[in-house]
Write an enzyme that holds these catalytic residues in place. Structure first.
Site, PDB file in Angstrom:
ATOM      1  N   TYR A   1      -2.688   0.273  10.156  1.00  8.95           N
ATOM      2  CA  TYR A   1      -2.707  -0.461   8.774  1.00  8.95           C
ATOM      3  C   TYR A   1      -1.362   0.133   8.080  1.00  8.95           C
ATOM      4  CZ  TYR A   1      -3.970  -0.772   3.780  1.00  8.95           C
ATOM      5  OH  TYR A   1      -4.213  -0.976   2.538  1.00  8.95           O
TER       6      TYR A   1
ATOM      7  N   SER B   1       1.013  -1.095  -0.023  1.00  5.76           N
ATOM      8  CA  SER B   1      -0.159  -0.012   0.033  1.00  5.76           C
ATOM      9  C   SER B   1       0.958   1.168  -0.030  1.00  5.76           C
ATOM     10  CB  SER B   1      -0.967   0.029   1.261  1.00  5.76           C
ATOM     11  OG  SER B   1      -1.653   1.167   1.587  1.00  5.76           O
TER      12      SER B   1
END
Length: 314
Positions: free
Chosen positions: A200, A187
């Protein structure tokens, strides 16, 4: 020759060198993004294994790998979704692609359980490509102290433990035949600060470091290990974003770019507009970039809280 002339010549030469360097880098980027040939993926093996294969990027990659002639080993937590995805694949490719499934909930399984289930599922299969795509994010942006303990544990289990243990289970077979490819879907949160999504972002940073280091360990064994970094893709994980032809690709658009990068750099941003976006962001002073990201997520949080308040009043 006067000193002023020497300074002018030196400045002109430095400017020319900088221009040449920038031009070479741009041409290299164009080559890599649009013209570099993809690897012959079938040389890795006849089976591709994809975790998180029933939605979004994982599902799109399964279909794209199926179009390349791979048999597919689908991994997910929902038996009904796995069955539906297998049925779609069989209908699309007319039975030319064999599919198998492994049902496993990474959030509720220990590392040892994951390893045993994956080892049992791949027994007898020539797994050439592993895509560690399973992942989860916050339901909405929040400060670190607001993250519930159960959510925090699930984020670590799904985003870190799953990729680590699945790789551990698949790697011995690749080592035996001295070839294989492992793709970890990361990501953009691992490339910069990620306030209001701290856990995250940290789990995705782990994936990038894991890929870089393990890639060096096994490169000489014929195993290509890579972390691919998407920015925004129109998936269920990114709520409220619709696919566009340029800024926000669909999972199908992203998956086509993804396969072209397999076997090359350890860390990469496969989709061209994502690469452009990151180049612009990376050019900003770090303090300014941090401020922009933080303010953006604060505004998102404000909108979410306002919607919740309206629902309560209703």
């Amino acid at each position: 020759m006067e000193l002023q002339d020497l300074i002018l010549i030196a400045a002109t030469s430095l400017g020319l060198l900088s221009l040449c360097k920038a031009s070479i880098n741009f041409l290299k980027w164009v080559w890599v993004m649009f013209f570099r040939p993809s690897k012959n993926l079938k040389e890795y093996g006849s089976w591709a294994m994809i975790t998180g294969s029933t939605d979004g990027i994982g599902k799109a990659l399964a279909f794209e790998l199926g179009s390349k002639g791979f048999n597919l080993l689908l991994v997910g937590r929902s038996p009904s979704k796995l069955e539906a995805t297998s049925k779609e694949i069989n209908e699309k490719y007319g039975g030319k692609v064999e599919t198998k499934s492994i049902v496993i909930d990474f959030a509720k399984s220990s590392g040892e359980e994951i390893c045993k289930m994956i080892e049992g599922g791949i027994r007898g299969l020539d797994v050439g490509i592993l895509v560690n795509n399973a992942g989860m994010a916050y339901p909405y942006v929040m400060f670190f102290h607001e993250v519930e303990l159960e959510l925090m544990e699930s984020l670590v289990k799904v985003n870190i433990d799953a990729a680590t243990w699945v790789t551990r289970a698949v790697l011995p077979g690749m080592l035996k035949k001295k070839k294989g490819a492992i793709i970890n879907i990361g990501s953009a949160s691992s490339l910069s600060s990620y306030p209001l999504g701290v856990v995250y972002g940290a789990t995705k940073a782990y994936l990038a470091m894991f890929s870089r280091c393990i890639g060096l360990e096994y490169r000489q064994q014929g195993i290509d290990i890579q972390c691919q970094i998407p920015l925004y893709v129109a998936t269920k994980m990114i709520r409220g974003l619709k696919a566009s032809r340029i800024l926000v690709p669909s999972p199908e658009m992203y998956s086509k770019a993804s396969l072209r990068w397999i076997g090359y750099e350890h860390i990469c941003i496969p989709y061209w507009i994502h690469s452009v976006q990151w180049f612009v962001m990376h050019g900003l002073p770090e303090a300014l970039l941090d401020w922009c990201i933080f303010e953006y997520f604060l505004s998102v949080r404000k909108r979410i809280l306002l919607k919740k308040m309206k629902r309560v009043k209703q």
